[in-house]
Each structure stands twice: as structure tokens, then as C-alpha cells.
Design a protein around this motif. Structure first.
Motif, PDB file in Angstrom:
ATOM      1  N   ARG A   1      -6.893  15.513  11.976  1.00 61.69           N
ATOM      2  CA  ARG A   1      -6.260  14.239  11.572  1.00 61.69           C
ATOM      3  C   ARG A   1      -7.017  13.650  10.399  1.00 61.69           C
ATOM      4  N   PRO A   2      -6.634  14.037   9.177  1.00 64.57           N
ATOM      5  CA  PRO A   2      -7.335  13.469   8.019  1.00 64.57           C
ATOM      6  C   PRO A   2      -7.200  11.947   8.029  1.00 64.57           C
ATOM      7  N   ALA A   3      -8.271  11.252   7.642  1.00 66.41           N
ATOM      8  CA  ALA A   3      -8.212   9.780   7.601  1.00 66.41           C
ATOM      9  C   ALA A   3      -6.982   9.369   6.808  1.00 66.41           C
ATOM     10  N   ARG A   4      -6.210   8.450   7.346  1.00 62.26           N
ATOM     11  CA  ARG A   4      -4.976   8.026   6.683  1.00 62.26           C
ATOM     12  C   ARG A   4      -5.290   7.070   5.540  1.00 62.26           C
ATOM     13  N   ILE A   5      -6.233   6.192   5.800  1.00 63.10           N
ATOM     14  CA  ILE A   5      -6.589   5.181   4.793  1.00 63.10           C
ATOM     15  C   ILE A   5      -8.101   5.083   4.714  1.00 63.10           C
ATOM     16  N   LEU A   6      -8.594   4.932   3.511  1.00 60.23           N
ATOM     17  CA  LEU A   6     -10.030   4.712   3.308  1.00 60.23           C
ATOM     18  C   LEU A   6     -10.215   3.431   2.509  1.00 60.23           C
ATOM     19  N   ALA A   7     -11.351   2.794   2.697  1.00 58.56           N
ATOM     20  CA  ALA A   7     -11.633   1.589   1.917  1.00 58.56           C
ATOM     21  C   ALA A   7     -13.111   1.522   1.607  1.00 58.56           C
TER      22      ALA A   7
ATOM     23  N   THR B   1     -16.048  -5.717  -5.218  1.00 55.09           N
ATOM     24  CA  THR B   1     -14.690  -5.176  -5.275  1.00 55.09           C
ATOM     25  C   THR B   1     -14.409  -4.418  -3.973  1.00 55.09           C
ATOM     26  N   ILE B   2     -13.220  -4.636  -3.430  1.00 49.59           N
ATOM     27  CA  ILE B   2     -12.761  -3.816  -2.291  1.00 49.59           C
ATOM     28  C   ILE B   2     -11.593  -2.973  -2.770  1.00 49.59           C
ATOM     29  N   VAL B   3     -11.631  -1.693  -2.461  1.00 50.94           N
ATOM     30  CA  VAL B   3     -10.510  -0.815  -2.774  1.00 50.94           C
ATOM     31  C   VAL B   3     -10.028  -0.168  -1.481  1.00 50.94           C
ATOM     32  N   VAL B   4      -8.723  -0.241  -1.251  1.00 53.68           N
ATOM     33  CA  VAL B   4      -8.103   0.383  -0.076  1.00 53.68           C
ATOM     34  C   VAL B   4      -7.126   1.419  -0.599  1.00 53.68           C
ATOM     35  N   TRP B   5      -7.188   2.661  -0.097  1.00 58.25           N
ATOM     36  CA  TRP B   5      -6.227   3.646  -0.585  1.00 58.25           C
ATOM     37  C   TRP B   5      -5.745   4.574   0.522  1.00 58.25           C
ATOM     38  N   GLU B   6      -4.550   5.128   0.283  1.00 54.97           N
ATOM     39  CA  GLU B   6      -3.969   6.085   1.233  1.00 54.97           C
ATOM     40  C   GLU B   6      -4.597   7.442   0.970  1.00 54.97           C
ATOM     41  N   ASN B   7      -5.600   7.754   1.745  1.00 54.23           N
ATOM     42  CA  ASN B   7      -6.344   8.997   1.529  1.00 54.23           C
ATOM     43  C   ASN B   7      -5.450  10.223   1.569  1.00 54.23           C
TER      44      ASN B   7
ATOM     45  N   LEU C   1       0.826  -1.211   0.000  1.00 52.39           N
ATOM     46  CA  LEU C   1       0.000   0.000   0.000  1.00 52.39           C
ATOM     47  C   LEU C   1       0.863   1.265   0.000  1.00 52.39           C
ATOM     48  N   ILE C   2       1.927   1.259   0.809  1.00 53.65           N
ATOM     49  CA  ILE C   2       2.822   2.425   0.856  1.00 53.65           C
ATOM     50  C   ILE C   2       3.425   2.669  -0.522  1.00 53.65           C
ATOM     51  N   ASP C   3       3.748   1.593  -1.203  1.00 45.66           N
ATOM     52  CA  ASP C   3       4.397   1.693  -2.503  1.00 45.66           C
ATOM     53  C   ASP C   3       3.419   2.041  -3.622  1.00 45.66           C
ATOM     54  N   ARG C   4       2.239   1.414  -3.610  1.00 48.36           N
ATOM     55  CA  ARG C   4       1.324   1.526  -4.753  1.00 48.36           C
ATOM     56  C   ARG C   4       0.161   2.483  -4.504  1.00 48.36           C
ATOM     57  N   LYS C   5      -0.108   2.860  -3.245  1.00 47.12           N
ATOM     58  CA  LYS C   5      -1.151   3.826  -2.851  1.00 47.12           C
ATOM     59  C   LYS C   5      -2.591   3.311  -2.914  1.00 47.12           C
TER      60      LYS C   5
ATOM     61  N   GLY D   1     -20.752   2.660 -15.487  1.00 51.63           N
ATOM     62  CA  GLY D   1     -20.504   3.989 -14.917  1.00 51.63           C
ATOM     63  C   GLY D   1     -20.240   3.915 -13.421  1.00 51.63           C
ATOM     64  N   GLY D   2     -20.077   5.079 -12.806  1.00 52.70           N
ATOM     65  CA  GLY D   2     -19.774   5.148 -11.373  1.00 52.70           C
ATOM     66  C   GLY D   2     -18.337   4.770 -11.062  1.00 52.70           C
ATOM     67  N   ASP D   3     -17.448   4.914 -12.049  1.00 43.67           N
ATOM     68  CA  ASP D   3     -16.029   4.615 -11.811  1.00 43.67           C
ATOM     69  C   ASP D   3     -15.441   5.575 -10.766  1.00 43.67           C
ATOM     70  N   THR D   4     -14.292   5.220 -10.220  1.00 44.05           N
ATOM     71  CA  THR D   4     -13.570   6.146  -9.331  1.00 44.05           C
ATOM     72  C   THR D   4     -12.139   6.266  -9.836  1.00 44.05           C
ATOM     73  N   LEU D   5     -11.648   7.505  -9.927  1.00 46.09           N
ATOM     74  CA  LEU D   5     -10.261   7.736 -10.333  1.00 46.09           C
ATOM     75  C   LEU D   5      -9.424   8.049  -9.089  1.00 46.09           C
ATOM     76  N   PHE D   6      -8.163   7.644  -9.136  1.00 44.52           N
ATOM     77  CA  PHE D   6      -7.240   7.904  -8.024  1.00 44.52           C
ATOM     78  C   PHE D   6      -5.946   8.475  -8.590  1.00 44.52           C
ATOM     79  N   THR D   7      -5.357   9.441  -7.901  1.00 45.50           N
ATOM     80  CA  THR D   7      -4.065   9.963  -8.346  1.00 45.50           C
ATOM     81  C   THR D   7      -3.076   9.974  -7.184  1.00 45.50           C
ATOM     82  N   ASN D   8      -1.815   9.755  -7.513  1.00 50.57           N
ATOM     83  CA  ASN D   8      -0.764   9.609  -6.513  1.00 50.57           C
ATOM     84  C   ASN D   8      -0.048  10.950  -6.306  1.00 50.57           C
ATOM     85  N   LEU D   9      -0.169  11.504  -5.105  1.00 45.74           N
ATOM     86  CA  LEU D   9       0.397  12.842  -4.844  1.00 45.74           C
ATOM     87  C   LEU D   9       1.918  12.826  -4.697  1.00 45.74           C
ATOM     88  N   GLU D  10       2.504  11.647  -4.464  1.00 49.29           N
ATOM     89  CA  GLU D  10       3.973  11.552  -4.479  1.00 49.29           C
ATOM     90  C   GLU D  10       4.458  11.649  -5.923  1.00 49.29           C
TER      91      GLU D  10
END
Ligand SMILES: [Fe+2]
Length: 278
Positions: free
Chosen positions: A107-113, A241-247, A39-43, A123-132
Motif C-alpha cells: 500500500r504505497p502512501a497515498r498522500i505525503l506532506a 512552507t507546508i506541501v501536501v501531495w498525492e504520492n 488536492l485531487i484536481d491539482r495534485k 537550493g534544496g528545491d523539490t520538483l513534482f510531476t503529475n502522472l495523470e
């Protein structure tokens, strides 16, 4: 090594890992540790075909930290840590912009799922972008310009989304509170990488050290830079589908294009820490 042990594929070079033949039901301490590293590596981690009960979903998420009762209302007798995002038939989803959740809180949520329960036919897709990756992609001049600056994070209580979500009293209190300042450039303590800490203008509209207009122009430029396709990917949901991301190291964009269909996702949030000074 990790990749082979887990059998996952990289979604794009910058972000995302999709797990193949993985069950979120069976988790051991060792496995949890390895998942956290990915998760740290791929976000963003994507797990398909996870037929889990809400309590199992919550249990799985304990791998990543302490779940907390968030602002979404639980339903169907779920525990308070499992929120429901439900768009009813003929209701339009009002969040359709790139954002990070809770950056205006201490304290913004660190991880969301999210766990997909009911999804529209398409439809109803979700896009994610990596701030690093977004920080890495900045030119030297911009890096120098933003070093040492802080964004003012405060929710714009006049938006329809805010009015739908919080009570009038809560909104009045939010309005009275001073903005929270987060450095524009932060360092991820887990991998020592720098990342761009920006958010949608209704959550972060000015820079502490700059005049309003000048600050909002710079923020708009950074916010748009972070959305480049090179740093992001688009997830198409399937049921279970389960999605976990570094918010706090990503922005996400839930696409509101499936009206008049319904959609139901369960959400678990993991507690974050106060952002270090820089
Ligand atoms: Fe969100």
C-alpha cells in the motif's frame, strides 16, 4: 467556486495550487472536504508561512486520511507519525532523482506532506510531476502498447540510499520478497482519470509481460516522458512552507544542490490502499 472560497493560485496549468492567506491551524469538516477536492484536481498543495507545532501539523493532515508511523525515525519527542528528514551540515542528500515513495510496498502512501523547519540559504528545491497529465500526453500508439502491462516494483537493496535507511536484516527480507506488480496504467477512483504508474528504475525496473531488456527500455521511456516540464513544477521552499501531495499520482525530485548546508523537514504520510487491478 472552490478557487474563490480558498483564494489559491494555479502554479502551472497541469499541477499545483498555492494557497494565499491560509492557516492550516483552523480546519473544519467542510473546509477539509473542499481541500481534498482541490488536492485531487491539482495534485500538490502549497501553504506558505505555517508556523505550526509538529502536533498541529499532524492534526491538519488528518483531513486527508489516516497518518501512520512510517519508516523515518521520529525526533525531538515527536509522535511516531511525524518523521524527520534531516540533512546535517556537511552531509550530502543522496536522494536526487524522480521517484514515488513506497511503490514497492503493498500500500504505497497515498498522500505525503512536508513542513519546512530549517532550509538552506538557497537550493534544496523539490520538483513534482503529475502522472495523470503524463498519461494524457502519451500518443495513441504508446497508450495501446502499455495497456494491460504491469510494472514489477521492488527496491534495489544495493543502493546507498537503501543501505542508509534500512537495517541489513530488513534489506535481506526485502530482497527475498517477490516484486509487487502494479498496472502501468491505472485509473484514479476519485476522478476516473487514467494515470501512468511508473517509478525510478531502482524501484521499478522491469515489466511482467516483457523480456527484461525490452521492458526496461519501455519503462525508461515512460519514466522520462513523465518528467516533461509541461506536467511538472519546481517548488522553492521557505521556512514554514507546508506541501501536501498525492504520492501515488505524482513523482517528486528533491534537488541535492545545497551542500554543505543543513536542512530539516518534518514529514507525515497518509495510508494508501492496495492498487486496484486496472
Ligand atoms: Fe521521496
Amino acid at each position: 467556486m472552490l478557487k474563490e472560497a480558498f483564494n489559491y493560485r494555479l502554479i502551472t496549468p497541469a499541477i499545483g495550487a498555492e494557497f494565499l492567506n491560509f492557516s492550516c491551524l483552523s480546519s473544519s469538516k467542510k473546509r477539509g472536504e473542499a481541500l481534498r477536492k482541490v488536492l485531487i484536481d491539482r495534485k500538490v498543495l502549497v501553504f506558505r508561512n505555517q508556523e505550526l507545532k509538529p502536533l498541529d501539523f499532524l492534526e491538519f493532515m488528518r483531513i486527508f486520511g489516516e497518518p501512520y508511523a512510517e519508516d523515518l525515525t521520529p525526533q525531538d519527542d515527536n509522535p511516531p507519525e511525524v518523521g524527520v528528514i534531516k540533512i546535517r551540515p556537511n552531509e550530502r542528500q543522496t536522494i536526487n532523482f524522480w521517484h514515488m515513495d513506497y511503490s514497492f510496498t503493498e500500500r504505497p502512501a497515498r498522500i505525503l506532506a512536508l513542513h519546512a523547519q530549517d532550509i538552506p540559504p538557497c537550493g534544496g528545491d523539490t520538483l513534482f510531476t503529475n502522472l495523470e497529465a503524463a498519461y494524457e500526453g502519451l500518443d495513441d500508439e504508446t497508450r495501446e502498447q502499455i495497456d494491460g502491462l504491469s510494472g514489477n516494483h521492488k527496491m534495489d537493496v544495493e543502493t546507498q540510499n537503501a543501505k542508509n535507511r534500512w537495517t541489513r536484516k530488513e534489506l535481506e527480507e526485502m530482497e527475498k520478497a517477490p516484486p509487487l506488480q502494479h498496472p502501468l496504467v491505472c485509473t484514479n477512483p476519485a476522478n476516473k482519470k487514467k494515470f501512468l504508474f511508473v517509478n525510478v528504475p531502482i524501484f521499478c525496473g522491469s515489466i511482467s509481460e516483457m523480456q527484461n531488456y525490452e521492458g526496461s527500455q519501455l519503462l525508461a521511456r515512460l519514466y522520462h516522458h513523465a518528467q516533461r516540464p509541461e506536467y511538472s513544477f519546481r517548488l522553492t521552499w521557505e521556512k514554514n512552507t507546508i506541501v501536501v501531495w498525492e504520492n501515488d499520482h505524482c513523482l517528486h525530485y528533491p534537488v541535492s544542490d545545497y551542500y554543505p548546508h543543513e536542512r530539516k523537514l518534518l514529514r507525515v504520510a497518509i495510508k494508501g490502499e492496495r492498487r486496484p487491478a486496472r
